[in-house]
Design a protein around this motif. Structure first.
Motif, PDB file in Angstrom:
ATOM      1  N   CYS A  17      16.462   7.777  37.383  1.00  0.00           N
ATOM      2  CA  CYS A  17      15.035   7.457  37.469  1.00  0.00           C
ATOM      3  C   CYS A  17      14.489   7.594  38.883  1.00  0.00           C
ATOM      4  O   CYS A  17      13.312   7.369  39.111  1.00  0.00           O
ATOM      5  CB  CYS A  17      14.800   6.030  36.971  1.00  0.00           C
ATOM      6  SG  CYS A  17      15.525   4.762  38.021  1.00  0.00           S
ATOM      7  N   CYS A 131      22.119   1.223  38.326  1.00  0.00           N
ATOM      8  CA  CYS A 131      20.688   1.121  38.596  1.00  0.00           C
ATOM      9  C   CYS A 131      20.077   0.178  37.575  1.00  0.00           C
ATOM     10  O   CYS A 131      20.156   0.427  36.370  1.00  0.00           O
ATOM     11  CB  CYS A 131      20.048   2.508  38.511  1.00  0.00           C
ATOM     12  SG  CYS A 131      18.248   2.449  38.500  1.00  0.00           S
ATOM     13  N   CYS A 134      16.849   1.776  35.349  1.00  0.00           N
ATOM     14  CA  CYS A 134      16.976   2.519  34.094  1.00  0.00           C
ATOM     15  C   CYS A 134      18.290   2.201  33.388  1.00  0.00           C
ATOM     16  O   CYS A 134      18.545   2.709  32.302  1.00  0.00           O
ATOM     17  CB  CYS A 134      16.873   4.025  34.358  1.00  0.00           C
ATOM     18  SG  CYS A 134      18.200   4.672  35.381  1.00  0.00           S
TER      19      CYS A 134
END
Ligand SMILES: [Zn+2]
Length: 192
Positions: A17, A131, A134
């Motif tokens: 992302c 992350c 996302c």
């Protein structure tokens, strides 16, 4: 070289992302986070099945087989002296102990394989980042994988590389195979 420390993903950008900063953390940091333990993320990123106690396969095998022998001897003397109770009891004991011993040995062999694969799993696990933007797991720098993975694909990849992929739960086992890198068609050798 501080090889024991998880690489700090400072300035690392998520290939999924484009997120960076506090959203991106090293996988070991995520797994050490009490919140990730609570919501199950730490389990989804775990580097291997839990190990129970250290055990001694040889001792357990001998103990088990001794009981099998005792059961068989009982059954034998029951047959000779015409005591059906001894025959039945001894036979049941022998069969039961044989089954238990086989089960114990099988699970200990499995644990041994996990122990043998741990260093490989640990290296991959430490190299990865997660992350929270996302939900992707990825390897900063793109080695050994440049594409973002789901936690399940990541777990499957790590466990399979470590040699104990057959011990994955259904959820991870059914995860789609990790996407192969375009730079390496066919997804052959992972080392540079
Ligand atoms: Zn992301």
């Amino acid at each position: 070289m501080q090889s024991d420390e998880a690489p700090r993903p400072v300035g690392v950008t998520c290939p999924g992302c484009g997120g960076s900063g506090p959203a991106v953390r090293a996988v070991p940091d995520v797994c050490a986070d009490p919140e990730a333990r609570r919501d199950g993320l730490a389990d989804r990123l775990t580097q291997g099945p839990g190990l129970t106690s250290r055990s001694d396969t040889v001792v357990h095998t001998i103990e088990g087989l001794l009981l099998v022998f005792v059961g068989a001897a009982l059954a034998h003397s029951g047959i000779r002296s015409g005591e059906p109770l001894y025959t039945v009891g001894g036979s049941v004991l022998a069969v039961l102990m044989l089954a238990v011993t086989a089960g114990v040995v099988r699970s200990e062999i499995r644990e041994r394989r996990v122990q043998a694969g741990r260093p490989r799993a640990d290296a991959l696990w430490r190299a990865a980042s997660h992350c929270s933007g996302c939900g992707a797991v990825f390897f900063p720098g793109g080695v050994p994988r440049s594409r973002p993975l789901t936690p399940e694909q990541f777990r499957k990849y790590v466990w399979t590389e470590a040699g104990y992929g057959d011990q994955l739960d259904e959820r991870a086992r059914d995860a789609a195979p990790p996407p192969t890198d375009p730079a390496r068609p066919g997804g052959v050798p992972d080392h540079v």
